[in-house]
Design an enzyme around this catalytic site. Structure first.
Site, PDB file in Angstrom:
ATOM      1  N   ASN A 410      37.823  45.946  29.433  1.00  0.00           N
ATOM      2  CA  ASN A 410      37.625  45.112  30.500  1.00  0.00           C
ATOM      3  C   ASN A 410      37.869  46.131  31.722  1.00  0.00           C
ATOM      4  OD1 ASN A 410      37.185  42.515  32.444  1.00  0.00           O
ATOM      5  ND2 ASN A 410      39.156  43.171  32.759  1.00  0.00           N
ATOM      6  N   GLU A 411      37.052  46.504  32.461  1.00  0.00           N
ATOM      7  CA  GLU A 411      37.288  47.214  33.868  1.00  0.00           C
ATOM      8  C   GLU A 411      37.854  48.550  34.020  1.00  0.00           C
ATOM      9  OE1 GLU A 411      36.690  43.227  36.832  1.00  0.00           O
ATOM     10  OE2 GLU A 411      38.448  44.046  36.543  1.00  0.00           O
ATOM     11  N   ASN A 412      38.352  49.192  32.800  1.00  0.00           N
ATOM     12  CA  ASN A 412      39.063  50.333  33.009  1.00  0.00           C
ATOM     13  C   ASN A 412      38.298  51.623  33.193  1.00  0.00           C
ATOM     14  OD1 ASN A 412      41.179  48.855  32.114  1.00  0.00           O
ATOM     15  ND2 ASN A 412      41.183  49.225  30.195  1.00  0.00           N
TER      16      ASN A 412
END
Length: 812
Positions: A410-412
């Site tokens: 998630n979002e890295n």
């Protein structure tokens, strides 16, 4: 045959000289809470008073004796949270450092005192950080250095309650000769025939080595056998005319029992394995086209607009989430016409009960690997743990037909590009090797029947910005953080995997969580239960763009913030659904909460439905009518996600604020199955874009459904050309009567009859009683219309009490 002894009784929790009774599965916080040692951290500002719990070491103790004639005894943990040193009879058994995987230790012939000593998660994270070096994180907590539920360390909707404990079941397994180590069923279907390739691995005792064993698999009347001279076998089963598993709204969810038996040479059973499977195909279409790069789920050959919600752990102490609670929450999702649930990467791989419920309800599961909003070191000791964790959970979850997608993080990937990580990393590892290397290799090896995507958001390659709306998945957070929700209409992403808007929980939830507090947006408890950066500022700015901001009127502020949340999410979904198939899905942040908090959730921390929930049910329905402003003018869109053509007559009325009809027309509209019909609104019916006295109403009445606002019958869409604060609303006038509903329970219909335009009429049922609930969210009535709002759980009710729980838009 293998014997199993569950170890649920007789545990104590020890810290120093103190000892108290422990519940297993459970965690330190819940045991301390039960014993009265700590106050409820969900109430008031108690969270800060119990922060010490997460910074101490704790030990679980019980006496362990067992008398078995079997050759081998294993101590099996389904979940230890997190860094633990295990001894039995004073001798070492093993160490663990991962909350997200299972552990098995040989304790044959050993008895005595079983001790599980948990280090503070902060101490474990500090030790790992000393080896790997610093890595950036969105939050000032060390979640990236320990394989633990990241949101334990706090999030912008969650408390900082750093747990420890035996959080999933623990047992002794006694066995002889051999046991089933793991089973990987690769389930496919082609030309009506279901195929199951059962890949079996076993473990043998010393006495079992060299013996020929038999494995038998059965499903739907099909049977296959294999002899094992080694430790692995593959069995093939075929099921003619297999019934397909479908997402809800597309068909049924037939499930088949797959059973595997391991036997010795004489046919005596040694071990068994059982799961339910479903036959279906799933693909992810990421083809390039004139709009960019797509991201469309295709199930059984049918392209699907995903109507999704993001799922977070349903409790800050996940051991408290029962199978019944999973089913209740997920049934709510299905009742809101949701067909996809994304298990977010800062939480946990959920219990099998979660996925069982999704299998039965037809809810597709998008499963994140557990990485969120931080740069993760790729060195040891983390790398080995992450590989073991991924392998464990891929094998555990792959039998579930509801699981349709693995997602790397998630979002890295987005964070590396946009959150000023690259310079401080200075070439250090940050997780890319996991998302683009290790994890896709594991999925390809173990579960090739499902697609994998490297992250969310992710454009598919570094050739495009990771959050480019034209390529792959997109997270829309400029809206909410900085912009009005009308800006959702500025673009058409290929797949919106996160977007949302905050609102406080139900009033009864606030009163329970903040006992004795005089509620105000900035009261101490309200601010403590608002974890987002400048959260109240964003709430207020969101309201102020549309309404005068209330002063010293908490009830009005509460209504308007909840209303704006519902409107904002609806605006995004209506716009994006109207652009199917360019946009192929929306996943709302978020379905649920883990404690009572102001957040983006549709269901609050006490399980009460916010107005957003009811709007989700409306805008995620198979058929949706919406009016969409754009550069080319106002468009009427009829969205049809059903399998049948939608033929209807839509009445368009240009209407004055006083309810008079200025202009009217009837349009015959046909939307093909799984398609959208877009029709330009005739110029003469479009209110002037500056008009404060006119709006447009579109009504579609279907013969099989009763007409009338709020009746659950016809579909209605509205277009107001100016913000509410600029519109010439009349002072709302309406009558309220009560009609008891025959049958069991204390159900009653609140009947509201409008004398004027009544915009966004909303009943807050918990104002009638903490257990009260109703069947509808905001709805707009024209003069002379009436609606029924069915309420239950409120006890004795009067019309005056019902009126006091009703809110609507008022003139500025």
């Amino acid at each position: 045959m293998k014997d199993v002894t569950q170890l649920t009784e007789g545990w104590s929790l020890r810290h120093g000289e103190e000892s108290l009774e422990a519940t297993v599965p459970g965690c330190v916080h819940t045991d301390l809470l039960t014993a009265g040692v700590i106050p409820d951290p969900f109430l008031g500002r108690n969270e800060t008073d119990v922060a010490w719990v997460g910074r101490r070491a704790w030990t679980y103790v019980r006496d362990l004796g067992h008398d078995s004639a079997h050759e081998r005894t294993d101590l099996v943990f389904d979940g230890l949270d997190t860094a633990a040193y295990i001894t039995l009879g004073g001798r070492p058994v093993g160490r663990t450092r991962n909350m997200h995987r299972r552990y098995r230790f040989d304790v044959t012939g050993r008895t005595g005192r079983l001790e599980i000593r948990f280090a503070s998660a902060y101490d474990e994270a500090a030790a790992v950080r000393a080896v790997t070096g610093e890595r950036p994180n969105v939050y000032p907590e060390p979640s990236q250095y320990i394989r633990k539920m990241a949101c334990n360390f706090g999030w912008d909707w969650g408390p900082t309650l750093v747990t420890a404990g035996i959080w999933r079941p623990v047992r002794l397994e006694h066995w002889s000769t051999a046991r089933i180590a793991h089973v990987r069923p690769l389930v496919t279907v082609a030309e009506g025939t279901g195929r199951v390739e059962v890949r079996l691995a076993i473990e043998r005792t010393a006495q079992g080595r060299g013996r020929t064993l038999r494995a038998e698999a059965r499903v739907a009347g099909a049977r296959a056998e294999a002899e094992l001279d080694g430790d692995e076998a593959v069995l093939h089963l075929e099921v003619p005319d297999a019934r397909l598993w479908w997402p809800r709204g597309y068909g049924e969810q037939p499930l088949y029992d797959l059973r595997l038996t391991l036997s010795d040479e004489e046919g005596g059973p040694l071990d068994t394995w059982h799961r339910r499977i479903g036959f279906r195909t799933v693909e992810l279409d990421r083809s390039a086209d004139e709009h960019g790069t797509g991201f469309t789920l295709v199930v059984n050959g049918v392209r699907i607009f995903a109507r999704g919600v993001n799922w977070i752990p349903d409790d800050a102490f996940p051991s408290r989430v029962t199978p019944e609670r999973y089913r209740t929450r997920l049934t709510r999702a299905a009742e809101a016409n949701v067909d996809l649930v994304r298990v977010w990467g800062g939480g946990i791989y959920e219990d099998d009960a979660f996925y069982d419920a999704c299998d039965e309800l037809g809810l597709m599961v998008w499963q994140d690997f557990l990485f969120a909003c931080a740069a993760y070191p790729e060195e040891q000791p983390l790398r080995g743990e992450i590989e073991a964790e991924a392998r464990d959970n891929v094998v555990r979850l792959m039998p579930h037909p509801s699981l349709v997608l693995w997602n790397g993080n998630n979002e890295n990937l987005w964070g590396f590009r946009d959150w000023e990580w690259e310079a401080p990393l200075a070439g250090d590892s940050w997780g890319e090797g996991y998302y683009l290397g290790l994890l896709p290799r594991i999925v390809a090896e173990l579960d090739p029947t499902r697609p994998y995507t490297a992250g969310s958001p992710w454009s598919g390659s570094w050739d495009h910005h990771p959050n480019d709306p034209a390529h792959g998945t997109h997270h829309s957070w400029e809206v909410w953080n900085r912009q009005d929700y009308a800006e959702y209409r500025a673009s058409v992403p290929r797949f919106v995997a996160e977007f949302g808007w905050q609102a406080p929980p139900a009033l009864a939830t606030l009163r329970r969580a903040l006992p004795g507090e005089r509620l105000a947006p900035d009261s101490p408890g309200m601010l403590h239960h608002q974890k987002a950066e400048d959260g109240n500022g964003k709430l207020d700015r969101g309201v102020a763009r549309h309404f005068p901001l209330p002063e010293d009127d908490f009830d009005r502020w509460h209504y308007l913030t909840q209303l704006v949340q519902a409107r904002a999410v609806a605006a995004g979904i209506e716009h994006w659904r109207s652009h199917w198939p360019v946009c192929a899905g929306t996943v709302v942040w978020q379905l649920n909460d883990c404690w009572p908090v102001t957040s983006w959730a549709a269901i609050d921390g006490d399980g009460r439905l916010k107005p957003l929930y009811h709007e989700l049910r409306r805008v995620y329905a198979d058929r949706l009518l919406t009016l969409q402003p754009g550069a080319g003018g106002l468009v009427l869109a009829a969205v049809n996600q059903s399998a049948e053509p939608w033929r209807t007559t839509v009445t368009l009325r240009r209407t004055g604020a006083d309810g008079t009809t200025v202009g009217e027309a009837a349009l015959d509209v046909t939307a093909d199955p799984r398609a959208v019909a877009r029709i330009a609104v005739p110029e003469g019916l479009v209110p002037d874009e500056r008009s404060a006295k006119e709006f447009l109403v579109a009504d579609a009445w279907e013969p099989a459904r009763p007409a009338g606002a709020g009746s659950g019958g016809g579909l209605r869409a509205l277009h107001f050309p100016v913000p509410d604060k600029d519109f010439a609303y009349p002072r709302p006038r309406f009558d309220v009567t009560l009609e008891p509903v025959p049958g069991p329970g204390d159900r009653v219909d609140i009947v509201v009859s409008a004398r004027t335009l009544v915009r966004d009429l909303l009943l807050q049922p918990d104002r009638l009683g903490p257990a009260a609930a109703c069947d509808s969210g905001p709805q707009t009535l024209l003069p002379g219309e009436r609606t029924r709002i069915r309420v239950h759980g409120c006890g004795t009710l009067t019309a005056d009490a019902a009126r006091a729980a009703l809110f609507c838009v008022e003139p500025a």
